[in-house]
Design an enzyme around this catalytic site. Structure first.
Site, short mmCIF file in Angstrom:
data_model
loop_
_atom_site.label_atom_id
_atom_site.label_comp_id
_atom_site.label_asym_id
_atom_site.label_seq_id
_atom_site.Cartn_x
_atom_site.Cartn_y
_atom_site.Cartn_z
N ARG A 50 -2.50 3.46 -2.42
CA ARG A 50 -3.88 3.02 -2.56
C ARG A 50 -4.05 1.70 -1.85
O ARG A 50 -3.16 0.86 -1.87
CB ARG A 50 -4.19 2.83 -4.05
CG ARG A 50 -4.05 4.10 -4.84
CD ARG A 50 -3.85 3.79 -6.31
NE ARG A 50 -3.63 5.04 -7.05
CZ ARG A 50 -3.29 5.10 -8.32
NH1 ARG A 50 -3.11 3.98 -9.02
NH2 ARG A 50 -3.12 6.26 -8.91
N ASP A 52 -6.62 -1.74 -1.67
CA ASP A 52 -7.61 -2.47 -2.47
C ASP A 52 -8.98 -2.51 -1.81
O ASP A 52 -9.11 -2.24 -0.62
CB ASP A 52 -7.15 -3.93 -2.62
CG ASP A 52 -6.19 -4.09 -3.76
OD1 ASP A 52 -5.99 -3.13 -4.51
OD2 ASP A 52 -5.64 -5.20 -3.89
N TYR A 110 2.42 -2.84 6.77
CA TYR A 110 1.11 -3.49 6.70
C TYR A 110 1.05 -4.59 7.75
O TYR A 110 2.08 -5.12 8.17
CB TYR A 110 0.91 -4.15 5.33
CG TYR A 110 0.52 -3.19 4.23
CD1 TYR A 110 -0.82 -2.95 3.96
CD2 TYR A 110 1.47 -2.55 3.46
CE1 TYR A 110 -1.21 -2.08 2.94
CE2 TYR A 110 1.11 -1.67 2.44
CZ TYR A 110 -0.23 -1.44 2.19
OH TYR A 110 -0.61 -0.59 1.19
N ARG A 206 -0.66 -9.70 0.20
CA ARG A 206 -1.65 -10.79 0.20
C ARG A 206 -1.12 -12.06 -0.47
O ARG A 206 -1.47 -13.17 -0.08
CB ARG A 206 -2.95 -10.31 -0.45
CG ARG A 206 -3.67 -9.27 0.44
CD ARG A 206 -4.74 -8.50 -0.32
NE ARG A 206 -5.77 -9.38 -0.85
CZ ARG A 206 -6.69 -9.00 -1.73
NH1 ARG A 206 -6.71 -7.73 -2.16
NH2 ARG A 206 -7.58 -9.84 -2.16
#
Lengths: 253, 253
Positions: A50, A52, A110, A206
């Site tokens: 998933r 965000d 990522y 993050r």
């Protein structure tokens, strides 16, 4: 039943993340709606992971099972015609019934993009975090090697999580620099933090970036990264960096 | 009075072009409004050249005169705080009173981007024209040399124009290819047509691109470009390519 696997990209700006939630516009909702418009079936779309609210994907992988006999080579065009412009299916293939986009994922990558020029780039403004002063790239790079390997990443996980096991393995963490090569040739205008691992905790990339930025600003030494990792305490790490700079880059199976 | 020169970029998607028009949202209107919010002055912003509705700019040059005593190094930040997110001032300098952004421009460069992969790139969807089948790049390149030099470009100018002299000089016209390097490594996913000249007629780049695309599709031979140029007849050229693929790239003085 056929099991279909797709590579999709999306601009996450307008969405409340990937996963379906009541009263929210999500990527999963839009994909399932497009399949329903095309086939009349209610499918459950499974993703590699998933993302965000506000996070983007360059090559997210999804799968779902269908009774439809539409040839696999027609699926992308047919779905794209039923999806909003900010979600695009790029590849489709029929896979074994056992394939599961999340469980079968071996490595996820990522990319977090930080624009460090004084002013934003209008063409990338939705896809990068703007930090209007330069960062110490060498100091940031020194903080990365300690993250590689198998570690308990509790310090880099939001406290709002239901995952009990916080051990993950990172394969690569690197920081690249880019220049616009234009207005001030030679200057560093953008940093790209690429990180690959077998899985990521909630907000993990993050929070790493929020910590790296503090190191790049000189507010912390590079050695803090290892200290924070070993402490297993979210409170010691930096803030969670803005969602819009994060893009799910690719998934390897 | 001080004469200030700025380099600005803008995402033209939401605007009816550069030039102020009644009941329309334009780049010039937004710039003049921002100056008024900052200084209380009503200025007239001069650009190196007007861009059409939906056309972008990476490094447009503008100037205006002001009585304000705000130091030049503070202007960009002050204007950006008063401009919408899709217009950004990057550099500011004080120039001689005689400087005029349009009259002093020696060379302007535009870039037209064509995405030739089967599906759009969500992250660039507002900045490139999507042509979902491959184009014959070699045929397109063969059509370019005849455009270089001083010519009457009547065939590549919209008939809705008030400019009587249609002679312009092109210094360079080149077609570059790019690969996403990702989903189908090695394939050509994007073409960039760069064209530089001492000036451009209304819709000139977009009509050239519309013609080039027909050549790339095999609908016309490469030699048509010279035939069209010599005929001085707009009706012989291809259609006007979509505005969103066009970006004013840079201006040399």
């Amino acid at each position: 039943m056929r099991n279909l696997r797709f590579t999709i990209s999306y601009d996450g700006t307008a969405y409340s993340g990937f996963q379906i939630q009541p009263q929210s516009d999500t990527i999963q909702y839009r994909l399932e709606k497009a399949v329903w418009m095309l086939t009349g079936e209610t499918v459950k779309v499974i993703s590699s992971g998933r993302t965000d609210a506000g996070v983007h994907a360059k090559a997210q992988v999804i799968n779902f099972t269908t009774n439809s006999q539409i040839p696999v080579e027609r699926w992308c065009l047919a779905l794209n015609a039923r999806l909003p412009k900010d979600i695009v299916a790029h590849t489709a293939e029929e896979v074994l019934p056992s394939f599961h986009a999340r469980k079968a994922a071996k490595r996820k990558t990522y990319c977090y993009t930080i624009r460090t020029a004084r002013f934003p780039d209008v063409f990338h403004r939705s896809y990068e975090y703007h930090h209007p002063t330069p960062l110490n790239v060498e100091a940031m790079r020194e903080a990365l090697p300690c993250l590689i390997g198998e570690h308990d990443f509790t310090s880099f996980c939001t406290v709002r999580t239901d995952k009990e096991v916080k051990v993950r393995t990172l394969y690569e963490a690197r920081l690249e620099t880019e220049s616009d090569g234009f207005l001030d040739s030679g200057s560093i205008d953008r940093l790209r933090f690429f990180v690959s691992g077998n899985g990521f905790l909630y907000n993990m990339v993050r929070i790493m970036v929020g910590t790296l930025i503090q190191i790049g600003e000189g507010k912390r030494p590079s050695s803090d990264m290892q200290r924070i990792l070993e402490a297993k305490d979210r409170a010691l790490a930096g803030p969670t960096a803005e969602a819009k700079g994060l893009t799910m880059w690719k998934v390897d199976y």
